[in-house]
Design an enzyme around this catalytic site. Structure first.
Site, short mmCIF file in Angstrom:
data_model
loop_
_atom_site.label_atom_id
_atom_site.label_comp_id
_atom_site.label_asym_id
_atom_site.label_seq_id
_atom_site.Cartn_x
_atom_site.Cartn_y
_atom_site.Cartn_z
N ALA A 64 32.57 36.76 46.09
CA ALA A 64 32.33 38.23 45.78
C ALA A 64 32.82 38.21 44.33
O ALA A 64 33.65 37.65 43.73
CB ALA A 64 33.26 38.96 46.70
N GLY A 107 32.06 34.23 49.18
CA GLY A 107 30.97 34.96 49.73
C GLY A 107 29.84 34.12 49.29
O GLY A 107 28.89 34.15 49.92
N GLU A 110 29.72 32.13 52.27
CA GLU A 110 29.25 33.10 53.34
C GLU A 110 27.76 33.10 53.38
O GLU A 110 27.11 33.49 54.51
CB GLU A 110 30.13 34.65 53.37
N GLU A 130 39.60 32.81 49.56
CA GLU A 130 40.10 34.18 49.50
C GLU A 130 41.76 34.36 49.46
O GLU A 130 42.06 35.07 49.17
CB GLU A 130 39.23 35.19 50.42
N1 CO8 Z 1 34.23 36.65 40.40
C1 CO8 Z 1 34.00 37.12 39.08
N2 CO8 Z 1 33.97 36.39 38.11
C2 CO8 Z 1 34.36 34.95 38.33
C3 CO8 Z 1 34.22 34.62 39.76
C4 CO8 Z 1 34.17 35.64 40.75
N3 CO8 Z 1 34.20 35.19 42.05
N4 CO8 Z 1 34.39 33.41 39.76
C5 CO8 Z 1 34.43 32.85 38.30
N5 CO8 Z 1 34.08 34.06 37.61
C6 CO8 Z 1 34.02 33.98 36.03
C7 CO8 Z 1 35.53 33.73 35.61
O1 CO8 Z 1 36.35 34.97 35.43
C8 CO8 Z 1 34.95 33.25 34.11
O2 CO8 Z 1 34.49 34.39 33.13
P1 CO8 Z 1 35.21 34.61 31.72
O3 CO8 Z 1 34.48 33.20 31.21
O4 CO8 Z 1 34.66 35.72 31.52
O5 CO8 Z 1 36.58 34.49 31.97
C9 CO8 Z 1 33.76 32.66 34.36
O6 CO8 Z 1 33.23 33.11 35.89
C10 CO8 Z 1 33.67 31.02 34.49
O7 CO8 Z 1 34.92 30.91 35.60
P2 CO8 Z 1 36.39 29.85 35.10
O8 CO8 Z 1 36.48 29.82 33.62
O9 CO8 Z 1 37.34 30.27 36.20
O10 CO8 Z 1 35.69 28.45 35.50
P3 CO8 Z 1 36.39 27.29 35.92
O11 CO8 Z 1 35.43 25.91 35.97
O12 CO8 Z 1 37.68 27.04 35.38
O13 CO8 Z 1 36.82 27.26 37.51
C11 CO8 Z 1 36.37 28.16 39.71
C12 CO8 Z 1 35.68 27.69 38.43
C13 CO8 Z 1 37.16 27.11 40.64
C14 CO8 Z 1 35.07 28.49 40.72
C15 CO8 Z 1 37.06 29.53 39.26
O14 CO8 Z 1 36.31 30.26 38.64
C16 CO8 Z 1 37.42 30.32 40.71
O15 CO8 Z 1 38.40 29.91 41.23
N6 CO8 Z 1 36.84 31.20 40.76
C17 CO8 Z 1 37.02 32.37 42.10
C18 CO8 Z 1 36.70 31.99 43.41
C19 CO8 Z 1 36.90 32.68 44.48
O16 CO8 Z 1 38.16 33.03 44.56
N7 CO8 Z 1 35.97 33.32 45.17
C20 CO8 Z 1 36.31 33.88 46.50
C21 CO8 Z 1 36.09 35.47 46.12
S1 CO8 Z 1 36.37 36.68 47.37
C22 CO8 Z 1 34.99 36.59 48.38
O17 CO8 Z 1 34.13 35.95 47.86
C23 CO8 Z 1 35.03 37.42 49.49
C24 CO8 Z 1 36.18 38.25 49.69
C25 CO8 Z 1 36.00 39.20 51.04
C26 CO8 Z 1 37.32 39.94 51.31
C27 CO8 Z 1 37.13 40.75 52.65
C28 CO8 Z 1 38.33 41.71 52.47
C29 CO8 Z 1 39.69 41.36 52.53
#
Ligand code: CO8
Length: 254
Positions: A64, A107, A110, A130
């Protein structure tokens, strides 16, 4: 389309490529709505027999869109349009195959749990991180993940937020095949092409029946499976005739 690329292959396979590389294909509301719209079109189009869903080398999808979350807060997850998009993806009756390279997280994970077959490149990794942002896999992950990998493995993933690699995902049953990364899409398209040759009505019935195993009590799903035996299709007659006459069947989807 701003967030996805749609391409069609001659054999009845549609390919949807998630295309927000700067955000690692995070599932913004806009992206989900586009995927849902294209799947609605694919449903209405008899020429589409199977859909392959993919991302890019770095990410299938990192989940997400966390930046949208900070705009809307947690209730953003319950927003009607977003839930409708997920429902459309979930109800898509034709086969949906995921070709995963890079991250399939939150997501994104998922989303592959809603796909029927998942092919992964060697470098792919899967996870439900998450918990690290004080949330949980609330787009179906808490329910579909244990059905896919079992309780202990699902708990491990959901409660630690740690990732698993492609080989582990295959061993745990989340993924059907691991291939060299440059072959991921090609392999998914091959599988889709095989499915696209079969009777579309039989394929839809078979998919619906397998999904019943996860959605209904056994006595109910067995009874529904028996009811489906009563279905008579022209394609079935054609399949039998083609077998006896030693020729390729010509299916019409009726
Ligand atoms: N959303 C938005 N932007 C993202 C996301 C994301 N999920 N993941 C990465 N990005 C963006 C980063 O912010 C970054 O943007 P910018 O260059 O503008 O700063 C760009 O993508 C590249 O990412 P990184 O620089 O972080 O790249 P790395 O190689 O260092 O790291 C990772 C890669 C490990 C994948 C890291 O980006 C990360 O941890 N991302 C988040 C992953 C995550 O937590 N996903 C789960 C999200 S929540 C969800 O999916 C469902 C929630 C349902 C909740 C229900 C209610 C409680």
């Amino acid at each position: 389309m701003e967030n996805i690329i749609v391409s069609r292959h001659t054999d009845g396979v549609m390919q949807i490529t998630l295309n927000r590389p700067k955000a690692l294909n995070a599932l913004s509301k806009g992206l989900l709505a586009e995927v849902a719209r294209v799947l609605d079109e694919a449903t209405a189009d008899d020429a589409v027999r199977c859909v392959v869903l993919t991302g890019d080398e770095r990410a299938f999808s990192a989940g997400a869109d966390i930046k949208e979350m900070s705009d809307g807060g947690i209730p953003m997850f319950a927003e009607a349009g977003r839930l409708k998009s997920w429902k459309t993806i979930e109800r898509f009756a034709k086969p949906l195959i995921a070709a995963v390279n890079g991250y399939a997280l939150g997501g994104g994970c998922e989303l592959i749990l809603r796909c029927d077959i998942v092919v992964a490149g060697e470098g792919a990794c899967f996870g439900t991180p998450e918990i690290k942002i004080a949330a949980f896999p609330g787009d179906g992950g808490t329910q579909r993940l244990p059905r896919s990998v079992g309780k202990a493995r699902a708990m491990m993933m959901v409660l630690t937020g740690e990732f698993i690699d492609a080989e582990t995902a295959r061993d745990w049953g989340l993924v059907v095949e691991v291939v060299p990364s440059e072959r991921t899409i090609e392999r998914a398209l091959e599988i889709a092409g095989i499915i696209a040759e079969h009777s579309p009505i039989a394929v839809r019935m078979a998919k619906a029946e397998v999904l019943m195993a996860f959605e209904k009590p056994l006595d109910e799903s067995l009874s529904l499976e028996r009811q489906m035996l009563l279905w008579q299709t022209e394609d079935h007659d054609e399949g039998i005739a083609a077998f006896i006459e030693k020729r390729k069947p010509r299916y019409t989807g009726r």
